[in-house]
Design an enzyme around this catalytic site. Structure first.
Site, mmCIF file in Angstrom:
data_model
loop_
_atom_site.group_PDB
_atom_site.id
_atom_site.type_symbol
_atom_site.label_atom_id
_atom_site.label_comp_id
_atom_site.label_asym_id
_atom_site.label_seq_id
_atom_site.Cartn_x
_atom_site.Cartn_y
_atom_site.Cartn_z
ATOM 1 N N THR A 105 44.034 41.282 51.195
ATOM 2 C CA THR A 105 43.726 41.119 49.772
ATOM 3 C C THR A 105 44.944 41.567 48.974
ATOM 4 O OG1 THR A 105 41.385 41.543 50.170
ATOM 5 C CG2 THR A 105 42.171 41.785 47.907
ATOM 6 N N LYS A 180 39.552 35.823 46.198
ATOM 7 C CA LYS A 180 39.147 37.069 46.846
ATOM 8 C C LYS A 180 39.050 38.200 45.821
ATOM 9 C CE LYS A 180 38.008 40.208 49.665
ATOM 10 N NZ LYS A 180 38.861 40.774 50.709
ATOM 11 N N LYS A 251 41.717 49.524 44.050
ATOM 12 C CA LYS A 251 42.959 48.749 44.123
ATOM 13 C C LYS A 251 42.693 47.277 43.818
ATOM 14 C CE LYS A 251 44.099 47.801 48.304
ATOM 15 N NZ LYS A 251 43.669 46.368 48.332
#
Length: 304
Positions: A105, A180, A251
């Site tokens: 990711t 994503k 994150k």
């Protein structure tokens, strides 16, 4: 050339053998029956794969030099950039015609930059992050969203199907990375909504947790998140380490907010979600499953 013909993929490589990567790699190893070279910054992570027949490499570049198709499964954009571009990295070892598939990711900008820089060296690239749980990674039932050329996607698709059941070519460079980030942002926003419902229902004393989840799950609030995050973690109020931690989710939602800022889009729900994740990390729960956000709502900070 920037694409690879799947008929020429005779050797595989895998870089990043953590919780998700090791399981994905094992599926590819078992189902492809092709020579496999692996590397992880923590050498011990490669042990089980080596025991299954893989060869341990000395660096990421060593993997790229020995493979036609290289998978990356890394914590985030900084790690991906390091593995690709540092001395001894993938770009240093890859030959023209090699295809690199990033399952990590990452920010959209990191993905698009990788497409551009690798193409300059004749190396193909797909940003192909994965969704669903570590159980899905072990079972080979991940959802995978890919961005890149149709040719590179066609070359990688048979191998992606060894890891997942829902494989989608989403569009050009960066499309997989974008979807994503949106997936994870929606997941956590839904987790927050469920955590609020659980906290309020418990404080009311009117219904049991089981009734709450049965009613929500049987109505229009039903969702994958309710069944897989709610029932497994929020209902028993267990938020272990070693699953998808709050720090990782922070994150990822941060990547979403960075892109939104670049595009001039306000995301108030995502902003709140990111703030809650920051508070969760400040409370010492950054390594716990991100469902631990419920501990902020009921003002408890002990870990499970």
């Amino acid at each position: 050339m920037t694409s690879a013909d799947s008929a020429t993929i005779d050797r595989l490589g895998f870089i990043g053998l953590g919780v998700m990567g090791s399981r994905q790699c094992l599926n590819v190893s078992r189902k492809s029956d092709l020579p496999l070279t692996v590397f992880d910054a923590r050498p011990g992570n490669a042990a089980s794969l080596v025991a299954s027949g893989a060869v341990a490499a000395t660096s990421a570049g060593d993997v790229a030099a020995k493979a036609d198709l290289v998978f990356l499964s890394l914590p985030g954009g900084d790690e991906v950039a390091s593995v690709l571009y540092d001395d001894g990295g993938v770009l240093a070892g890859a030959r023209p015609g090699t295809l690199v598939v990033d399952l990590s990711t990452t920010p959209v900008g990191v993905a698009r930059e990788a497409h551009r820089r690798l193409a300059e060296r004749g190396v193909g690239f797909l940003d192909a992050p994965v969704a669903r749980t570590r159980r899905a990674a072990a079972d080979g039932t991940l959802a995978i969203m890919a961005g890149g050329t149709a040719e590179n996607y066609a070359s990688a698709e048979p191998f992606l199907r060894m890891m997942g059941t829902e494989i989608t070519h989403c569009g050009p460079a960066g499309a997989g990375a974008l979807l994503k980030l949106l997936n994870n942002t929606v997941v956590f926003e839904t987790v927050v909504a469920l955590a609020e419902a659980v906290t309020l229902a418990r404080r009311s004393g009117l219904v049991s947790d089981e009734v709450l989840f049965d009613v929500l799950g049987g109505g229009s609030a039903a969702s994958f998140v309710l069944e897989n995050h709610g029932r497994s973690a929020l209902l028993p109020d267990e938020h272990p380490t070693g699953v998808f931690p709050a720090s990782y989710m922070r994150k990822d939602v941060g990547y979403t907010l960075d892109l939104a800022s670049e595009l001039g889009v306000a995301l108030p729900a995502a902003t709140l979600a990111h703030s809650l994740l920051g508070r969760l990390c400040e409370h010492g729960l950054g390594d716990n499953y991100h469902t631990a956000v419920v501990r902020l709502l009921d003002q408890r900070s002990e870990t499970s």
